[in-house]
Design an enzyme around this catalytic site. Structure first.
Site, PDB file in Angstrom:
ATOM      1  N   TYR A 269      29.637 -74.561  -1.087  1.00 31.09           N
ATOM      2  CA  TYR A 269      28.204 -74.722  -1.421  1.00 31.09           C
ATOM      3  C   TYR A 269      27.919 -74.145  -2.812  1.00 31.09           C
ATOM      4  O   TYR A 269      27.319 -74.792  -3.665  1.00 31.09           O
ATOM      5  CB  TYR A 269      27.329 -74.032  -0.365  1.00 31.09           C
ATOM      6  CG  TYR A 269      25.903 -73.823  -0.823  1.00 31.09           C
ATOM      7  CD1 TYR A 269      25.042 -74.904  -0.984  1.00 31.09           C
ATOM      8  CD2 TYR A 269      25.415 -72.547  -1.125  1.00 31.09           C
ATOM      9  CE1 TYR A 269      23.737 -74.719  -1.435  1.00 31.09           C
ATOM     10  CE2 TYR A 269      24.119 -72.353  -1.578  1.00 31.09           C
ATOM     11  CZ  TYR A 269      23.283 -73.449  -1.729  1.00 31.09           C
ATOM     12  OH  TYR A 269      22.003 -73.254  -2.191  1.00 31.09           O
TER      13      TYR A 269
ATOM     14  N   LYS B 256      26.769 -75.818  -6.764  1.00 24.45           N
ATOM     15  CA  LYS B 256      25.707 -75.377  -7.693  1.00 24.45           C
ATOM     16  C   LYS B 256      26.290 -75.129  -9.087  1.00 24.45           C
ATOM     17  O   LYS B 256      25.708 -75.535 -10.093  1.00 24.45           O
ATOM     18  CB  LYS B 256      25.021 -74.115  -7.170  1.00 24.45           C
ATOM     19  CG  LYS B 256      24.237 -74.314  -5.875  1.00 24.45           C
ATOM     20  CD  LYS B 256      23.095 -75.297  -6.028  1.00 24.45           C
ATOM     21  CE  LYS B 256      22.285 -75.473  -4.759  1.00 24.45           C
ATOM     22  NZ  LYS B 256      21.377 -76.630  -4.802  1.00 24.45           N
TER      23      LYS B 256
ATOM     24  N   SER C   7      21.015 -71.489  -7.583  1.00 23.23           N
ATOM     25  CA  SER C   7      20.959 -70.399  -6.611  1.00 23.23           C
ATOM     26  C   SER C   7      21.621 -69.153  -7.178  1.00 23.23           C
ATOM     27  O   SER C   7      22.557 -69.251  -7.991  1.00 23.23           O
ATOM     28  CB  SER C   7      21.734 -70.835  -5.361  1.00 23.23           C
ATOM     29  OG  SER C   7      21.954 -69.739  -4.500  1.00 23.23           O
TER      30      SER C   7
END
Ligand code: NAD
Ligand code: UFG
Length: 349
Positions: A148, A152, A124
């Site tokens: 979050y 990644k 992302s």
């Protein structure tokens, strides 16, 4: 030989399944349906007229996952499965780390065991955190502000280490910018649970009358109109990026990161105005405080994906708004709607 798609029932996964089936790939989907419905897979089969196998399996269920590898000849994996809500990740970090990181570790262990060393991973643009400048290229430093985003970054680093340990792996890390829109049929699309966090699903919910008005988070950013600027990308273009990345990992080894974006930034007010123009719907809005953690501007330099994958985004924000609304209008209750039965079990083995 088949391509395993983890998280295949989700928003980006389901659109990618269509492009893979249309390109002639055999696919197998795996999902625990924690943030999706099997109806999306039935609809993928209906759209393409092609059947494929799917499994209701959690990546954390090692035995269940192993059965998928034993039952099928898998040659590559596209790994979408993961939790993605930034706010939820702040409230439940352990859940996010366990699901996203442990899930990926178990998947990679299984791939290693069954000698499947071709992987396309959903990363992302969140890995760039608050960039010093735009456009953002892949060599910008990685730092992020929430659990979050850290999942990644950590997974990207784990995959780099995996390649160093065994150079027969071929891995693409795809850093998505802001996927919006839907398949142009309006048969599949984004179906968030509860109140949408993201801009486009919120706009479509206002357009359909479910919510009264949009709150625009921040009108004092150092941007042309004061609202946040993002690189919105049509989900079908994004899906096609996966087909190109798959071709790359199938034909080479190495680990490479690619930005998947259009390279253009649009403000919140530009998106609202385009949506109104394309759909004829009015989107009432008020200005609210900046949302914590938001950056003023985030858009990609997508030239590496063009040069190395032969991929460019073709659709503009008009198509993105049109297709997002087409999906919402045809499916006011998403996959929960009563017309789901029209697609039930069609074309499935
Ligand atoms: P989504 O929630 O629609 O799809 C993810 C799918 O993974 C869901 O169907 C969910 O049920 C499944 N899943 C989650 N944990 C699982 C587990 N342990 N085992 C099996 N299945 C599991 O999300 P999406 O928007 O399609 O995103 C796909 C991927 O792309 C995610 O990894 C996300 O972090 C990443 N991503 C999304 C965006 C975005 O804006 N949508 C942006 C950048 C990156
Ligand atoms: N926005 C509003 N009102 C809303 C929702 C959003 O004004 O109700 C604004 C935001 O402030 C931002 C823009 O619309 O300026 C886009 O916001 P989104 O929530 O749609 O997208 P983000 O750029 O914040 O985040 C998305 C994903 C993240 C991912 C990131 C980078 O949600 O998971 O893109 O890929 F990390």
């Amino acid at each position: 030989m088949a391509i395993l798609i983890t998280g295949g029932a989700g928003y980006i996964g389901s659109h990618t399944c269509i492009e893979l089936l249309n390109a002639g790939y055999e696919i197998i989907c795996l999902d625990n349906f924690s943030n999706s419905k099997s109806a999306s897979l039935n609809r993928v089969a209906a759209i393409t007229g092609k059947s494929f196998k799917w499994y209701e399996v959690d990546l954390l269920d090692r035995q269940g996952l192993e059965k998928v590898f034993i039952d099928n000849e898998i040659e590559a994996v596209i790994h979408f499965a993961g939790l993605k809500a930034v706010g939820e990740s702040v409230a439940s970090p352990l859940h996010y780390y366990h699901n996203n990181i442990t899930g990926t570790l178990i998947l990679c262990e299984m791939m290693e065991k069954y000698d499947v060393k071709k992987l396309v991973f959903s990363s992302s643009a969140t890995v760039y955190g608050m960039p010093d400048s735009v456009p953002i290229s892949e060599d910008f430093p990685m730092h992020t502000t929430n659990p979050y985003g850290r999942t990644k970054i950590m997974i990207e680093e784990i995959l780099q280490d995996l390649y160093v340990s065994d150079i027969s792996w071929g891995i693409c890390l795809l850093r998505y910018f802001n996927p919006i829109g839907a398949h142009e049929s309006g048969i599949i699309g984004e179906d968030p649970n509860g109140t949408p966090n993201n801009l486009m699903p919120y706009i479509t919910s206002v357009a359909s009358g479910k919510r009264k008005e949009l709150q625009v988070y921040g009108c004092d950013y150092p941007t042309a109109d004061g609202t946040g600027v993002r690189d919105y990308i049509h989900v079908v273009d994004l899906a096609n990026g996966h087909v190109k990345a798959l071709e790359k990992v199938m034909s080479s080894t190495g680990v490479d990161a690619y930005n998947l974006g259009t390279g253009k930034g649009n403000s919140v007010l530009e998106i609202i105005a385009t949506f109104e123009e394309v759909t004829g719907k009015r989107i009432p809005y008020t200005f609210a405080a900046r949302r914590p953690g938001d950056v003023a501007e985030c858009y990609s330099d997508p030239s590496k994906a063009k040069e190395e994958l032969g991929w460019v985004a073709k659709r503009g924000i008009k198509e993105m708004c049109r297709d997002a609304w087409n999906w919402q209008e045809k499916n006011p209750d998403g996959y929960k709607g009563k017309d789901n039965n029209n697609f039930k079990n069609r074309h499935l083995p």
